[in-house]
Write an enzyme that holds these catalytic residues in place. Structure first.
Site, short mmCIF file in Angstrom:
data_model
loop_
_atom_site.label_atom_id
_atom_site.label_comp_id
_atom_site.label_asym_id
_atom_site.label_seq_id
_atom_site.Cartn_x
_atom_site.Cartn_y
_atom_site.Cartn_z
N CYS A 62 -4.83 10.23 1.00
CA CYS A 62 -3.92 11.08 1.78
C CYS A 62 -4.08 12.55 1.38
CB CYS A 62 -2.48 10.68 1.53
SG CYS A 62 -2.20 8.93 1.56
N GLY A 117 -15.79 -3.60 6.66
CA GLY A 117 -16.54 -4.30 7.70
C GLY A 117 -16.70 -5.79 7.50
N ASN A 175 0.86 -1.18 0.00
CA ASN A 175 0.00 0.00 0.00
C ASN A 175 0.90 1.23 0.00
OD1 ASN A 175 -1.40 2.24 1.66
ND2 ASN A 175 -3.09 0.91 1.08
#
Lengths: 257, 304
Positions: free
Chosen positions: B130, B244, B99
């Site tokens: 970011c 999730g 990543n």
């Protein structure tokens, strides 16, 4: 040291004063080797408001009975649910986690273990191991009042116990840092409790040139060094309390005292 | 055993289950709990050009069915990764995806270029959530032109599988997905964390040092599922779904919505071996539904 994930069975759940309880956990197979200062990540099921595991330091390991003890204060839904555990209930733990308190060097014989509130928990196991190794540790335990002093009789098995309460209802009045025992000389101090207390003790130790180790209780998610949530500032940058700690020598910490 | 292999660009995964960046370290942290060689892939911790200390403690707050984090991309920088961590990873038999994060366009390019030279890393996941320090701190991933620009430039220097991780904190995630597809992304992964906040009513203070942070866990799943479904309908490149996922049933829902692979994130904190249970459970589901391959359920949602 291999970390284990597994189920332990509640062998005893003893209610103590001031919303504390002592949970004793066991299993059929022998427990792994556990060091003083290490902790567990305990899963709490069936409590909707609890999502993450809960972190508890290991209060004591009873090798004869093959038991891990957790000294817990009820502070929220998770600990409340745990306080209702019944004998025979199964709990899922990841353990033993973290580093440990270091054993004194050959020149360190005068040892003081300073605990505050439920932070006294890991000091019982540390005191037991120190006593077993032939040291005579002294304990300085602090609380708001007499009701906050937990497991006193257990500490007394392993060394002299000195007490400070904020209201003077037991021992000397004031904070642990006000206690007269600190006029004595010590070679090493171990401490665990509320952060302001640990910072005050660290400052005292630094002023007196005493070697000092603290056990931090930063909030954790994973407990195994993956999420980087529980960091504390050290002279090497941010370090994980869960894997680089929870025990740090105060010389390593970049605390703003 | 059903056929679980899946393809993302040139990258073939032995199964469609990847552990999500920031929740699984470099895989090594989990060796006591599972055989990481059984995973489809591991997205390693967000890596930046230079070492980052991250945000001050407290960085985490538990929330109903989830958690907020504000770790702030703490990592030792790409050179440390290449020299110290990477050599240790080459003994494992899983796809390590790095990543890549950055604060400037140049940071992204230089980091991606360095990772491109690592033969054992078949893909990067470009984290465009970011803040762009040269654009007033606005995240690259919230503007389709800025998102397209960073992907276009990284594409020039990165020649293996380029997965772009999308931010859900946008008005129209589909337009961002289309924009990055257009400039050469091999796949998109979504969703990154949702911007959230938690307050301690007693102390009247925020629970995170940064006040706001990224929400993850089961509480974000319906949003993630909706976004995966929308994006999968709009783009031709594969979609890696996450948000999730805590068990095989959650994973199946993402496949049905159109995900070609999925990532397991926050659930790793609670059950370190959960991703293996997800793989097993997906296989069981396929067999129970008489499917020969995972491809049989990707995008197979019945809407009529």
């Amino acid at each position: 040291m291999k970390k284990i994930i597994g189920d332990l069975v509640v062998s005893e759940n003893i209610p103590l004063k001031n919303n504390h309880f002592l949970l004793k956990l066991t299993q059929a197979e022998p427990l792994p080797h556990i060091l003083p200062g290490q902790f567990v990540q305990l899963k709490i099921d069936d409590t909707p408001s609890v999502f993450l595991r809960r972190t508890f330091s290991i209060n004591y390991v009873d090798r004869k009975k093959n038991e891990i003890w957790l000294l817990i204060q009820v502070v929220g839904d998770g600990t409340r649910s745990l306080s209702n555990c019944k004998i025979g209930d199964s709990l899922n733990l990841i353990y033993p986690l973290g580093n440990s308190f270091s054993m004194p060097t050959s020149s360190q014989s005068r040892l003081l273990l300073v605990g505050g509130g439920v932070g006294v928990a890991p000091l019982l196991f540390l005191g037991a191991i120190l006593a077993e190794k032939g040291f005579s540790p002294s304990f300085l335990l602090g609380a708001r009042n007499i009701d906050g002093l937990i497991e006193l009789e257990k500490f007394q098995q392993f060394g002299d116990v000195y007490i400070a309460t904020e209201d003077g209802s037991a021992g000397e009045i004031g904070f642990v840092t006000d206690h007269s025992i600190l006029k004595n000389s010590f070679d090493k101090i171990y401490t665990c409790g509320p952060t302001p207390m640990m910072q005050a003790i660290s400052q005292f130790a630094e002023n007196q040139f005493i070697d000092c180790e603290v056990s931090l209780e930063n909030k954790m998610a994973c407990g195994i060094g993956a999420c980087l949530c529980c960091v504390t500032q050290t002279h090497q940058g941010n370090q994980c309390v869960c894997t680089d700690g929870p025990v740090f020598n105060t010389k390593e910490l970049a605390w703003q005292i | 055993m059903a056929n679980l292999t899946t393809k993302i660009g040139d990258l073939t995964l032995k199964n469609p289950v990847i552990t999500a960046s920031g929740t699984f370290g470099y895989g090594e942290e989990y060796l006591d709990f599972l055989d990481i060689n059984q995973l489809g892939g591991i997205c390693v911790k967000g890596t930046t050009l230079h070492r980052r200390e991250g945000n001050p403690y407290p960085r985490m707050a538990e929330t109903p069915s989830g958690m907020l984090n504000a770790v702030g991309l703490q990592n030792k920088g790409v050179d440390y990764f290449i020299n110290t961590i990477y050599p240790r990873l080459t003994v494992f038999e899983t796809a390590f995806i790095v990543n890549v994060s950055g604060s400037t366009l140049e940071d992204y390019i230089e980091t991606a270029e360095k990772i491109n030279s690592l033969s054992f890393i078949p893909a990067i996941e470009l984290n465009i959530s970011c803040p762009n320090v040269k654009q007033g701190g606005m995240a690259f991933g919230v503007d389709k032109d800025m998102a397209a620009e960073v992907v276009k430039e990284v594409r020039k220097v990165y020649h293996k599988t380029l997965i772009v991780k999308l931010s859900p904190n946008v008005t129209d995630i589909v337009s961002i997905a289309e924009a990055v597809e257009h400039v050469g992304a091999d796949a998109v992964s979504l969703i990154n964390t949702l911007l959230g906040m938690a307050i301690d009513a007693e102390t009247q203070k925020p629970l995170l040092s940064t006040i706001t942070g990224g929400l993850s866990g089961p509480c974000v799943k319906p949003i993630a599922l909706r976004m995966v479904w929308q994006v999968a309908h709009a783009v031709k490149i594969p979609v890696v779904g996450m948000g999730g996922i805590s068990n095989a049933r959650d994973a199946i829902e993402f496949f049905l919505a159109g995900a070609t692979a999925i990532e397991v994130g926050t659930a790793n904190f609670i059950d370190p071996a959960v991703s293996l249970q997800v793989i097993q459970g997906v296989n069981d589901y396929l067999q129970r539904h008489h499917c020969e391959s995972i491809n049989d359920i990707i995008g197979a949602l019945k809407t009529v």
